[in-house]
Scaffold this motif. Structure first.
Motif, short mmCIF file in Angstrom:
data_model
loop_
_atom_site.label_atom_id
_atom_site.label_comp_id
_atom_site.label_asym_id
_atom_site.label_seq_id
_atom_site.Cartn_x
_atom_site.Cartn_y
_atom_site.Cartn_z
N ARG A 107 37.02 -32.94 15.16
CA ARG A 107 35.69 -32.53 14.71
C ARG A 107 35.61 -32.63 13.19
O ARG A 107 34.68 -33.16 12.62
N ARG A 108 36.65 -32.11 12.55
CA ARG A 108 36.65 -32.11 11.09
C ARG A 108 36.76 -33.53 10.53
O ARG A 108 36.22 -33.83 9.48
N SER A 109 37.46 -34.39 11.28
CA SER A 109 37.63 -35.76 10.78
C SER A 109 36.31 -36.52 10.77
O SER A 109 36.15 -37.51 10.09
N ARG A 110 35.35 -36.03 11.58
CA ARG A 110 34.08 -36.74 11.64
C ARG A 110 33.11 -36.26 10.57
O ARG A 110 32.11 -36.87 10.31
N GLY A 111 33.39 -35.11 9.97
CA GLY A 111 32.45 -34.53 9.03
C GLY A 111 32.85 -34.71 7.59
O GLY A 111 33.46 -35.70 7.21
N LEU A 112 32.50 -33.70 6.78
CA LEU A 112 32.75 -33.79 5.34
C LEU A 112 34.22 -33.53 4.99
O LEU A 112 34.67 -33.89 3.91
N ASP A 113 34.96 -32.88 5.94
CA ASP A 113 36.33 -32.48 5.60
C ASP A 113 37.23 -33.65 5.23
O ASP A 113 38.15 -33.50 4.46
N ARG A 114 36.94 -34.83 5.82
CA ARG A 114 37.83 -35.95 5.50
C ARG A 114 37.64 -36.42 4.06
O ARG A 114 38.36 -37.30 3.58
N PHE A 115 36.66 -35.88 3.37
CA PHE A 115 36.48 -36.25 1.96
C PHE A 115 36.94 -35.14 1.01
O PHE A 115 36.71 -35.20 -0.18
N THR A 116 37.54 -34.06 1.58
CA THR A 116 37.86 -32.92 0.73
C THR A 116 39.23 -33.03 0.06
O THR A 116 39.63 -32.16 -0.66
#
Lengths: 240, 251
Positions: free
Chosen positions: A230-239
Motif C-alpha cells: 500500500r505504501r509503495s503505491r503512495g507518497l511513501d516511496r518518495f520519502t
C-alpha cells in the motif's frame, strides 16, 4: 411513500431500495431486455444503480456511480430512467414498488490482505522484512522436478538463501517441500543454501521438523505485506 | 489558555479547513510562537496536505509554548461552515484539551462560541517526501478546476503535462477522451518555468477533491511536476502556505 419523497431522497444522495414487479430495458454498450419479474433495485449514495433478481449474487443490470437518475410516476407505475454517457437503463414498475430510504455513512478503508504473490512483491520491495541484508535475485526459480522456489537470494554474508512464503500457518509438508528444493539446489549448484519459511505462524509439528532440518522460520503476515505494498503505491516511496 | 489566535475573517479559516478536509478527517495542528501548521497524509498515503499560517495573518496571536492540537477536521469544519462575515478567535485550553471557536460580529454585538474536544495525538510525525521539481507553473485556479472536472467525465485518472508553452490535461476512458490545453500567453496561464516537457498521471478522485475544496481560497494555483513523480499543488494564501502532494499513478 410518495414520488416526492423519493425525489428528495435522490437529491439528498440517500440509499434507496425499491422492491416490486418490474421490467428492465438497457441500451448502450450492448442492448438487453428483461420481461416482468419481482426484483430488487438499489440506488446507492453515489448514484450507482443495481437491479437484482431474487437469485444470484450479481446484478442482472447495473449502472456505475454518477449516473443521472430520473423518477416519474406514469399511468402504469413508477418509472426509473438511469442515464450515463450513451447508456440508458429503464426500469418500469407495475404500480408503486415498496420503497426504503436510508442515510448510510461508511468511511472505513477496505483492506484486503495480500496473497502469496503479493507477499513476494512486498519482500522484493523491502527484503529487510525477511532479515537485514537479504538480497533476492530470483523469483519463481525452477528446481529440477520439485517445483518452483518463491524467492532465492543471498544473505548479508553472501550465503545462498531460498525462501518459501506462506499466507497461512506453515505446515510440516511446507517444510519438507522446502527441504526438497534445498537438496535440488545443492545438487545443481554445489552450494548448500539456507532455507527460510516466512509465514504468519508455524504448526508445532512443522516447528520440530524445522529444527531437525535446519530450516529457519520468519514471522511474516499478509497484513504486513499489504501495508508495504500500500505504501509503495503512495507518497511513501518518495520519502527516502 | 495556552494558545489564542484572532483572525479578522472567519470564512478565510473555514476555507482553509475545508481544503485540509479534502485530505484528512483528523489532523494535528502544531502551534508555536510564530505560526500554526498542519502536515498530514490521507489514510492511503496518496495525498498530503501542508498548511502554515504565520502569526502576521492574525490580529492577535498568543502562544505560551509549542503545543499540538489534534482535532476531528470534519467536526471543526462543521462549526466553521457556520461562519459569516465575522472575526474568528481560536483558543486552546491545554489543560481541558478543548478548542474554542469564537465568532464575533462586532457591529451587531453578537458573539457565538463553539468548543471542540481535542483528540488524542496518535499519529507520529508525517514523513515528508523528498522531492525536487523540474517544471512549475502558475494558473488560473478556475480554469484548472474546469479541466479537472472535464477529465472526470471520461476517466478516473488524467495525465498532466507541463511543456515550455502549455499545460495539458489528457484523459482516456473506455468510451472517449478529454484534453484541455492551457497555452502560455493566454489569460489563464500566468507563468511556466521548465527546461523540458514533463508529465505524470494522477487519480482524478484525489485531484478533483483537493482542487474543488481549495478553489475558493485563491484565484491562482501553482503546479510543480517532474516525470512520474508526485505533483505539488499550491494555493497562495496571505501570510502562509497551503500545499498538496498527490502520488502519481503507477503506469
Amino acid at each position: 411513500m410518495s414520488e416526492k419523497t423519493l425525489k428528495e431522497a435522490l437529491e439528498s444522495n440517500n440509499l434507496i431500495i425499491l422492491v416490486g414487479l418490474c421490467s428492465v430495458r438497457y441500451e448502450g454498450r450492448a442492448a438487453s431486455r428483461l420481461g416482468w419479474g419481482e426484483r430488487l433495485v438499489i440506488i446507492k449514495n453515489d448514484k450507482s444503480v443495481l437491479v437484482h433478481r431474487p437469485t444470484g449474487y450479481e446484478p442482472v443490470n447495473w449502472q456505475p456511480p454518477n449516473s443521472r437518475i430520473e423518477i416519474e410516476m406514469g399511468q402504469e407505475g413508477l418509472k426509473l430512467v438511469v442515464r450515463r454517457r450513451s447508456e440508458r437503463l429503464d426500469v418500469s414498475f407495475s404500480g408503486t414498488p415498496k420503497m426504503y430510504i436510508f442515510s448510510l455513512s461508511d468511511d472505513a478503508q477496505f483492506e484486503m490482505y495480500a496473497t502469496e504473490d503479493e507477499m513476494k512483491s512486498a519482500v522484493l520491495l523491502q527484503p529487510d522484512i525477511v532479515e537485514p541484508g537479504f538480497k533476492p535475485f530470483a523469483e519463481e526459480r525452477q528446481v529440477f522436478r520439485s517445483g518452483r522456489i518463491d524467492l532465492m537470494g543471498r544473505d548479508r554474508e553472501g550465503r545462498l538463501v531460498i525462501l518459501e512464503l506462506k499466507k497461512a500457518r506453515a505446515s510440516r509438508e511446507d517444510i519438507i517441500q522446502l527441504q526438497k528444493y534445498a537438496s535440488s539446489i545443492e545438487r545443481e549448484l554445489g552450494e548448500k543454501p539456507r532455507t527460510i519459511v516466512a509465514a504468519p505462524s508455524i504448526s508445532s509439528k512443522a516447528s520440530s521438523v524445522c529444527r531437525q532440518l535446519g530450516v529457519e522460520f520468519r514471522c511474516l503476515t499478509p497484513r504486513m505485506c499489504s501495508e508495504i505494498l500500500r505504501r509503495s503505491r503512495g507518497l511513501d516511496r518518495f520519502t527516502f | 489558555m495556552s494558545f489564542r489566535m484572532k483572525l479578522p475573517t472567519a470564512d478565510f479559516f473555514a476555507d482553509i479547513v475545508k481544503a485540509i478536509s479534502s485530505v484528512v478527517d483528523e489532523g494535528t495542528f502544531i502551534v508555536d510562537e510564530n505560526a500554526i501548521r498542519l502536515t498530514s497524509m490521507d489514510p492511503a498515503h496518496i495525498s498530503l496536505v501542508s498548511f502554515e499560517l504565520q502569526k502576521s495573518a492574525a490580529e492577535e496571536y498568543v502562544c505560551e509554548k509549542p503545543i499540538e492540537i489534534s482535532v476531528s477536521i470534519a467536526e471543526l469544519l462543521k462549526f466553521l461552515r457556520r461562519a459569516g462575515r465575522e472575526a474568528l478567535t481560536l483558543e486552546y485550553d491545554e489543560e481541558k484539551r478543548r478548542l474554542a471557536l469564537i465568532f464575533a460580529d462586532q457591529a451587531g454585538g453578537k458573539i457565538r462560541t463553539f468548543t471542540l474536544n481535542a483528540l488524542e495525538t496518535t499519529t507520529g510525525k508525517t514523513p515528508i517526501p523528498n522531492l525536487s521539481f523540474e517544471a512549475s507553473c502558475r494558473l488560473n485556479a478556475a480554469a484548472f478546476y474546469e479541466a479537472v472536472s472535464d477529465a472526470t467525465l471520461v476517466s478516473d485518472y488524467t495525465r498532466i503535462t507541463i511543456s515550455s508553452d502549455a499545460v495539458t490535461l489528457s484523459s482516456k476512458g473506455d468510451l472517449g477522451t478529454h484534453q484541455t490545453r492551457l497555452a502560455k500567453g493566454g489569460t489563464v496561464v500566468y507563468s511556466i518555468e521548465t527546461e523540458r516537457e514533463v508529465s505524470a498521471t494522477f487519480s482524478l478522485t484525489y485531484l478533483d477533491k483537493i482542487v474543488s475544496s481549495s478553489k475558493s481560497l485563491s484565484d491562482e494555483i501553482g503546479l510543480a511536476l517532474s516525470n512520474n513523480k508526485p505533483i505539488k499543488l499550491s494555493f497562495p494564501i496571505p501570510s502562509g502556505k497551503l500545499e498538496f502532494l498527490i502520488a502519481p499513478r503507477i503506469e
